[in-house]
Design a protein around this motif. Structure first.
Motif, PDB file in Angstrom:
ATOM      1  N   HIS A   1      45.885 -35.011 105.275  1.00  0.00           N
ATOM      2  CA  HIS A   1      45.931 -36.477 105.347  1.00  0.00           C
ATOM      3  C   HIS A   1      47.230 -36.992 104.751  1.00  0.00           C
ATOM      4  O   HIS A   1      47.868 -36.320 103.956  1.00  0.00           O
ATOM      5  CB  HIS A   1      44.708 -37.079 104.629  1.00  0.00           C
ATOM      6  CG  HIS A   1      43.440 -36.971 105.429  1.00  0.00           C
ATOM      7  ND1 HIS A   1      42.730 -35.781 105.544  1.00  0.00           N
ATOM      8  CD2 HIS A   1      42.779 -37.859 106.207  1.00  0.00           C
ATOM      9  CE1 HIS A   1      41.672 -35.961 106.311  1.00  0.00           C
ATOM     10  NE2 HIS A   1      41.671 -37.204 106.729  1.00  0.00           N
ATOM     11  N   CYS A   2      47.614 -38.163 105.174  1.00  0.00           N
ATOM     12  CA  CYS A   2      48.898 -38.777 104.811  1.00  0.00           C
ATOM     13  C   CYS A   2      48.965 -39.098 103.315  1.00  0.00           C
ATOM     14  O   CYS A   2      48.043 -39.708 102.764  1.00  0.00           O
ATOM     15  CB  CYS A   2      49.043 -40.068 105.633  1.00  0.00           C
ATOM     16  SG  CYS A   2      50.551 -40.995 105.311  1.00  0.00           S
ATOM     17  N   ARG A   3      50.098 -38.686 102.696  1.00  0.00           N
ATOM     18  CA  ARG A   3      50.217 -38.952 101.258  1.00  0.00           C
ATOM     19  C   ARG A   3      50.529 -40.424 101.018  1.00  0.00           C
ATOM     20  O   ARG A   3      50.364 -40.946  99.925  1.00  0.00           O
ATOM     21  CB  ARG A   3      51.306 -38.072 100.645  1.00  0.00           C
ATOM     22  CG  ARG A   3      52.720 -38.346 101.125  1.00  0.00           C
ATOM     23  CD  ARG A   3      53.746 -37.472 100.393  1.00  0.00           C
ATOM     24  NE  ARG A   3      55.116 -37.843 100.715  1.00  0.00           N
ATOM     25  CZ  ARG A   3      55.724 -37.576 101.870  1.00  0.00           C
ATOM     26  NH1 ARG A   3      55.083 -36.905 102.786  1.00  0.00           N
ATOM     27  NH2 ARG A   3      56.955 -37.981 102.104  1.00  0.00           N
ATOM     28  N   GLN A   4      50.955 -41.105 102.081  1.00  0.00           N
ATOM     29  CA  GLN A   4      51.354 -42.521 101.921  1.00  0.00           C
ATOM     30  C   GLN A   4      50.152 -43.448 102.135  1.00  0.00           C
ATOM     31  O   GLN A   4      49.921 -44.364 101.370  1.00  0.00           O
ATOM     32  CB  GLN A   4      52.452 -42.812 102.936  1.00  0.00           C
ATOM     33  CG  GLN A   4      53.025 -44.234 102.914  1.00  0.00           C
ATOM     34  CD  GLN A   4      54.301 -44.298 103.696  1.00  0.00           C
ATOM     35  OE1 GLN A   4      55.368 -43.937 103.163  1.00  0.00           O
ATOM     36  NE2 GLN A   4      54.240 -44.688 104.964  1.00  0.00           N
ATOM     37  N   CYS A   5      49.343 -43.201 103.184  1.00  0.00           N
ATOM     38  CA  CYS A   5      48.263 -44.167 103.476  1.00  0.00           C
ATOM     39  C   CYS A   5      46.888 -43.514 103.578  1.00  0.00           C
ATOM     40  O   CYS A   5      45.888 -44.171 103.822  1.00  0.00           O
ATOM     41  CB  CYS A   5      48.567 -44.909 104.793  1.00  0.00           C
ATOM     42  SG  CYS A   5      48.222 -43.911 106.262  1.00  0.00           S
ATOM     43  N   GLY A   6      46.850 -42.187 103.449  1.00  0.00           N
ATOM     44  CA  GLY A   6      45.546 -41.502 103.508  1.00  0.00           C
ATOM     45  C   GLY A   6      45.046 -41.254 104.919  1.00  0.00           C
ATOM     46  O   GLY A   6      43.982 -40.668 105.129  1.00  0.00           O
ATOM     47  N   GLY A   7      45.860 -41.678 105.925  1.00  0.00           N
ATOM     48  CA  GLY A   7      45.430 -41.489 107.316  1.00  0.00           C
ATOM     49  C   GLY A   7      45.445 -40.025 107.727  1.00  0.00           C
ATOM     50  O   GLY A   7      46.121 -39.193 107.090  1.00  0.00           O
ATOM     51  N   LEU A   8      44.728 -39.680 108.797  1.00  0.00           N
ATOM     52  CA  LEU A   8      44.673 -38.286 109.275  1.00  0.00           C
ATOM     53  C   LEU A   8      46.038 -37.900 109.865  1.00  0.00           C
ATOM     54  O   LEU A   8      46.604 -38.650 110.674  1.00  0.00           O
ATOM     55  CB  LEU A   8      43.580 -38.165 110.348  1.00  0.00           C
ATOM     56  CG  LEU A   8      43.416 -36.804 111.021  1.00  0.00           C
ATOM     57  CD1 LEU A   8      43.018 -35.724 109.997  1.00  0.00           C
ATOM     58  CD2 LEU A   8      42.380 -36.886 112.157  1.00  0.00           C
TER      59      LEU A   8
ATOM     60  N   LYS B   1      52.520 -35.590 111.554  1.00  0.00           N
ATOM     61  CA  LYS B   1      52.728 -37.039 111.731  1.00  0.00           C
ATOM     62  C   LYS B   1      51.413 -37.762 111.442  1.00  0.00           C
ATOM     63  O   LYS B   1      50.340 -37.304 111.841  1.00  0.00           O
ATOM     64  CB  LYS B   1      53.185 -37.313 113.169  1.00  0.00           C
ATOM     65  CG  LYS B   1      53.490 -38.773 113.472  1.00  0.00           C
ATOM     66  CD  LYS B   1      54.196 -38.954 114.811  1.00  0.00           C
ATOM     67  CE  LYS B   1      53.305 -38.663 115.988  1.00  0.00           C
ATOM     68  NZ  LYS B   1      53.992 -38.939 117.290  1.00  0.00           N
ATOM     69  N   CYS B   2      51.534 -38.897 110.697  1.00  0.00           N
ATOM     70  CA  CYS B   2      50.322 -39.650 110.369  1.00  0.00           C
ATOM     71  C   CYS B   2      49.840 -40.454 111.581  1.00  0.00           C
ATOM     72  O   CYS B   2      50.630 -41.164 112.216  1.00  0.00           O
ATOM     73  CB  CYS B   2      50.608 -40.610 109.202  1.00  0.00           C
ATOM     74  SG  CYS B   2      49.184 -41.633 108.779  1.00  0.00           S
ATOM     75  N   THR B   3      48.549 -40.352 111.871  1.00  0.00           N
ATOM     76  CA  THR B   3      47.997 -41.062 113.042  1.00  0.00           C
ATOM     77  C   THR B   3      47.817 -42.551 112.744  1.00  0.00           C
ATOM     78  O   THR B   3      47.520 -43.328 113.644  1.00  0.00           O
ATOM     79  CB  THR B   3      46.604 -40.477 113.404  1.00  0.00           C
ATOM     80  OG1 THR B   3      45.771 -40.585 112.239  1.00  0.00           O
ATOM     81  CG2 THR B   3      46.707 -39.036 113.844  1.00  0.00           C
ATOM     82  N   VAL B   4      48.032 -42.938 111.458  1.00  0.00           N
ATOM     83  CA  VAL B   4      47.852 -44.361 111.117  1.00  0.00           C
ATOM     84  C   VAL B   4      49.204 -45.044 110.915  1.00  0.00           C
ATOM     85  O   VAL B   4      49.554 -45.965 111.628  1.00  0.00           O
ATOM     86  CB  VAL B   4      46.977 -44.500 109.834  1.00  0.00           C
ATOM     87  CG1 VAL B   4      46.869 -45.955 109.398  1.00  0.00           C
ATOM     88  CG2 VAL B   4      45.597 -43.885 110.073  1.00  0.00           C
ATOM     89  N   CYS B   5      50.002 -44.500 109.982  1.00  0.00           N
ATOM     90  CA  CYS B   5      51.262 -45.212 109.677  1.00  0.00           C
ATOM     91  C   CYS B   5      52.480 -44.569 110.334  1.00  0.00           C
ATOM     92  O   CYS B   5      53.592 -45.085 110.214  1.00  0.00           O
ATOM     93  CB  CYS B   5      51.443 -45.284 108.156  1.00  0.00           C
ATOM     94  SG  CYS B   5      51.914 -43.696 107.425  1.00  0.00           S
ATOM     95  N   GLY B   6      52.293 -43.419 110.975  1.00  0.00           N
ATOM     96  CA  GLY B   6      53.420 -42.813 111.704  1.00  0.00           C
ATOM     97  C   GLY B   6      54.355 -41.992 110.840  1.00  0.00           C
ATOM     98  O   GLY B   6      55.302 -41.387 111.337  1.00  0.00           O
TER      99      GLY B   6
HETATM  100 ZN    ZN Z   1      50.035 -42.673 106.874  1.00  0.00          ZN
END
Ligand code: ZN
Ligand code: BV8
Length: 278
Positions: free
Chosen positions: A185-192, A143-148
């Motif tokens: 890291h998230c493929r959508q927003c780069g978040g961890l 799960k992305c810690t930025v965009c979920g």
């Molecule tokens: Zn994300």
């Protein structure tokens, strides 16, 4: 005094309508998965509960990912055991269920485990209702810690610098420790990304749904391989008894749930549960 007789258990099961299996780490022990509080519950010098928290992830995301990577490596080599398989059969085959519980309209698994073994024990193409409710999440979901954003993650997409032999504890300190940039890291927003599992202090997945099933539908709760130490799952037996249902506990040793048990079967669930549900 709880009953320990398989035939009276089977008689009670045959009169039940909504049967729920609540599984803990002992359900997967026979597959070689370390339990939480047993000898295998330690990893390097840590207790799992020192690592399975948002604070631990905040403090050292690399260490927490190493902890989950270590567990993924064990689970990827593991196979479902007979306890997983008999529960999977009863979740997915109404004809098999009818043989042991002719009045039953549902047989569901709620698991505290994140090892995906209960899903792997199911035949292909089962209906979604046969899938386990993974109250504490799944090791192979991130799960992305930025965009979920959440995503399935079955191959080890962790960076090459990742130590492939984390289980060799003796040389743990000599290895090049990965850094946050080596983490997924998230493929959508780069978040961890974080493991999509429920840590201590976090709300369990599908809590409202499970609470409804436990308090309004379940008339027979089969508790397998758990100490009953972790809430809210640890109070499910109390809720079923309060609602007039019955509780059976399958464990190697005494548990917090024994006081609510109508039936107790002491022994390895990969044997006792198979005996009880066959
Ligand atoms: Zn994300
Ligand atoms: C919540 C996923 C609120 C991650 C897990 C103080 C401070 C902070 C929190 C609390 C606190 N006091 C209480 C709490 C609540 C806390 C809690 O219960 N803590 C405990 C330690 C006291 N609970 C939570 O934080 C939960 N969230 O309460 O949120 C909330 C509610 C609503 C809305 C908003 C917020 C979240 C808990 C989830 C934590 N995540 N796992 C990961 O796995 O890394 S829990 C983890 O422990 C596993 O899921 C495991 O299954 C679970 C329970 O342990 P067991 O299954 O019992 O495993 P264990 O090793 O202990 O025992 C194995 C058993 O098997 C033994 O009985 C053994 O005899 C038996 N066995 C072994 N082999 C066999 C066998 N039996 C049969 N056959 C065999 N072969």
């Amino acid at each position: 005094m709880p009953d320990t007789d398989y035939s009276s258990f089977k008689k009670a099961l045959a009169e039940s309508k909504n049967i729920v299996v609540l599984a803990g780490a002992g359900f997967s022990a026979a597959s070689g998965i370390p339990t939480f509080r047993g000898a295998g519950g330690f990893w390097r010098q840590y207790q799992a509960t020192d690592l399975a928290t948002p604070e631990a992830f905040q403090r050292d995301p690399v260490l927490v990912w190493q902890f989950y990577q270590y567990r993924r490596q064990i689970v990827m080599k593991a196979e479902p055991n007979p306890a997983h398989r008999i529960v999977a059969q009863l979740c997915s085959s109404s004809s098999k269920l009818a043989k042991i519980a002719p009045l039953a309209t549902s047989f569901r698994l709620m698991t505290q485990n994140i090892d995906n073994l209960s899903t792997r024990a199911l035949p292909d193409g089962v209906s979604p209702s046969a899938l386990p409710i993974e109250i504490h999440g799944n090791l192979f979901q991130a799960k992305c810690t930025v965009c979920g954003l959440t995503e399935e993650n079955h191959q080890f997409e962790l960076a090459d610098s990742w130590d492939k032999n984390q289980e060799q504890e003796q040389d743990a300190d000599t290895q090049v420790k990965p850094t946050v940039k080596d983490l997924p890291h998230c493929r959508q927003c780069g978040g961890l990304l974080r493991p999509d599992v429920v840590w201590f202090g976090e709300e369990p997945h599908r809590l409202d749904e499970t609470a409804d099933i436990i308090t309004k539908e379940c008339d027979f709760l089969i508790v397998v391989g758990t100490t009953g130490a972790v809430t809210p799952c640890g109070i499910f037996p109390d809720l079923v008894r309060d609602a007039g249902g019955q509780v059976a506990v399958f464990n190697l040793e005494t548990t917090y749930n024994d006081r609510q048990a109508n039936f107790i079967f002491r022994g390895p669930c990969e044997e006792t549960l198979v005996e009880a549900l066959s």
